[in-house]
Design an enzyme around this catalytic site. Structure first.
Site, mmCIF file in Angstrom:
data_model
loop_
_atom_site.group_PDB
_atom_site.id
_atom_site.type_symbol
_atom_site.label_atom_id
_atom_site.label_comp_id
_atom_site.label_asym_id
_atom_site.label_seq_id
_atom_site.Cartn_x
_atom_site.Cartn_y
_atom_site.Cartn_z
ATOM 1 N N TYR A 14 15.571 -2.466 9.019
ATOM 2 C CA TYR A 14 14.300 -3.600 8.936
ATOM 3 C C TYR A 14 14.775 -4.742 8.539
ATOM 4 O O TYR A 14 13.772 -5.818 8.625
ATOM 5 C CB TYR A 14 13.476 -2.908 7.789
ATOM 6 C CG TYR A 14 13.043 -1.766 7.930
ATOM 7 C CD1 TYR A 14 12.048 -1.301 8.842
ATOM 8 C CD2 TYR A 14 13.385 -0.429 7.146
ATOM 9 C CE1 TYR A 14 11.516 -0.002 9.060
ATOM 10 C CE2 TYR A 14 13.028 1.080 7.298
ATOM 11 C CZ TYR A 14 12.094 1.042 8.284
ATOM 12 O OH TYR A 14 11.633 2.309 8.474
ATOM 13 N N HIS A 19 7.501 -7.553 9.400
ATOM 14 C CA HIS A 19 7.325 -6.967 8.197
ATOM 15 C C HIS A 19 8.016 -7.564 6.790
ATOM 16 O O HIS A 19 7.582 -7.471 5.692
ATOM 17 C CB HIS A 19 7.238 -5.675 8.361
ATOM 18 C CG HIS A 19 6.070 -5.010 7.766
ATOM 19 N ND1 HIS A 19 4.831 -5.852 7.291
ATOM 20 C CD2 HIS A 19 5.651 -3.588 7.295
ATOM 21 C CE1 HIS A 19 3.880 -4.732 6.657
ATOM 22 N NE2 HIS A 19 4.114 -3.584 6.751
ATOM 23 N N PHE A 64 9.587 1.442 -0.048
ATOM 24 C CA PHE A 64 8.998 1.321 1.178
ATOM 25 C C PHE A 64 7.820 0.197 0.802
ATOM 26 O O PHE A 64 7.274 -0.072 -0.445
ATOM 27 C CB PHE A 64 8.779 2.199 1.918
ATOM 28 C CG PHE A 64 10.087 2.532 2.496
ATOM 29 C CD1 PHE A 64 10.737 1.960 4.048
ATOM 30 C CD2 PHE A 64 10.631 3.536 1.936
ATOM 31 C CE1 PHE A 64 11.638 2.324 4.387
ATOM 32 C CE2 PHE A 64 11.902 4.052 2.653
ATOM 33 C CZ PHE A 64 12.512 3.378 4.054
ATOM 34 N N ASN A 66 4.811 0.388 1.374
ATOM 35 C CA ASN A 66 3.322 0.747 0.885
ATOM 36 C C ASN A 66 3.553 1.151 -0.525
ATOM 37 O O ASN A 66 2.761 1.696 -0.964
ATOM 38 C CB ASN A 66 2.952 1.808 1.684
ATOM 39 C CG ASN A 66 2.705 1.446 3.320
ATOM 40 O OD1 ASN A 66 2.796 0.020 3.499
ATOM 41 N ND2 ASN A 66 2.438 2.346 3.923
ATOM 42 N N ASP A 92 3.898 -11.083 4.753
ATOM 43 C CA ASP A 92 3.376 -11.365 6.234
ATOM 44 C C ASP A 92 1.846 -10.852 6.437
ATOM 45 O O ASP A 92 1.411 -10.152 5.409
ATOM 46 C CB ASP A 92 4.125 -10.333 7.102
ATOM 47 C CG ASP A 92 3.779 -8.651 6.824
ATOM 48 O OD1 ASP A 92 4.021 -8.489 5.612
ATOM 49 O OD2 ASP A 92 3.457 -8.066 7.695
ATOM 50 N N ASN A 113 -1.087 -2.971 3.565
ATOM 51 C CA ASN A 113 -0.920 -1.768 2.642
ATOM 52 C C ASN A 113 0.113 -1.913 1.426
ATOM 53 O O ASN A 113 -0.265 -1.422 0.502
ATOM 54 C CB ASN A 113 -0.168 -0.481 3.451
ATOM 55 C CG ASN A 113 -1.366 0.087 4.206
ATOM 56 O OD1 ASN A 113 -2.578 0.021 4.100
ATOM 57 N ND2 ASN A 113 -1.026 0.769 5.651
#
Length: 192
Positions: A14, A19, A64, A66, A92, A113
């Site tokens: 990532y 994100h 993560f 969320n 973001d 989220n």
């Protein structure tokens, strides 16, 4: 005392994805102002330093995106930080043009989220500094939002982000002064 948080996803896959721009902003602040190395605590990475006569914490939740709320809740409870005006989240925003900034002081999650989860754990009253990630590369390719936010930035966008990071760092003292209009008005990266 201010608690600055960047949102993102942990893991090598990532790094430098759209994100994760919140993580990148926090890393840039840490580097620019020579913060001590991050330490693992509260299911995240944390460091602190005194800047402009304020104790500043930098935090990256390592759950993560969320699931960002619980690590943040643990950290601000431990340090007894009132989220209103003292908790500032960099994240973001796919609905905003690339590199545009907007500040929101309360309210809903707008479909994000990570912010939704933070609201569930903390409530509505915290500062969000939203960084636009929408660009012509999203609208031209017509990819799904889920796939687009996990793509890496292209070279042109990386240059724009580096400039944005410098401008955020140059104007960060306005955040500590709660002078958010000056913070936003002095950042003139422009749009792609």
């Amino acid at each position: 005392m201010f608690f600055l948080v960047g949102l993102g996803n942990p893991g090598q896959e990532y790094l430098s994805t759209r994100h994760n721009i919140g993580f990148e902003i926090i890393d840039s602040i840490s580097h620019c102002f020579n913060f001590p190395s991050f330490k693992e605590k509260f299911d995240g990475l944390i460091t602190k330093k005194t800047l402009h006569n304020h104790e500043i914490f930098l935090f990256k939740p390592m759950k993560f995106m969320n699931l960002s709320g619980n690590p943040i809740r643990k950290a601000i409870d431990f340090y007894k930080i009132n989220p209103k005006g003292k908790l500032i989240i960099f994240h973001d925003d796919l609905d905003m043009d690339f590199s545009k900034l907007r500040i929101k002081f309360s309210g809903g999650h707008g479909g994000h989220n990570g912010i939704k989860n933070i609201i569930q754990h903390i409530g509505l009253d915290f500062v969000r500094i939203k960084i636009g990630i929408k660009s012509k590369y999203y609208t031209d390719k017509k990819v799904s939002a889920d796939k687009f936010v996990l793509q890496k930035f292209n070279k042109e966008e990386i240059l724009r982000i580096e400039k944005l990071q410098k401008e955020i760092n140059s104007n960060l003292q306005f955040v500590y002064e709660n002078n958010f209009p000056s913070f936003i008005n002095n950042i003139k990266v422009g749009l792609l």
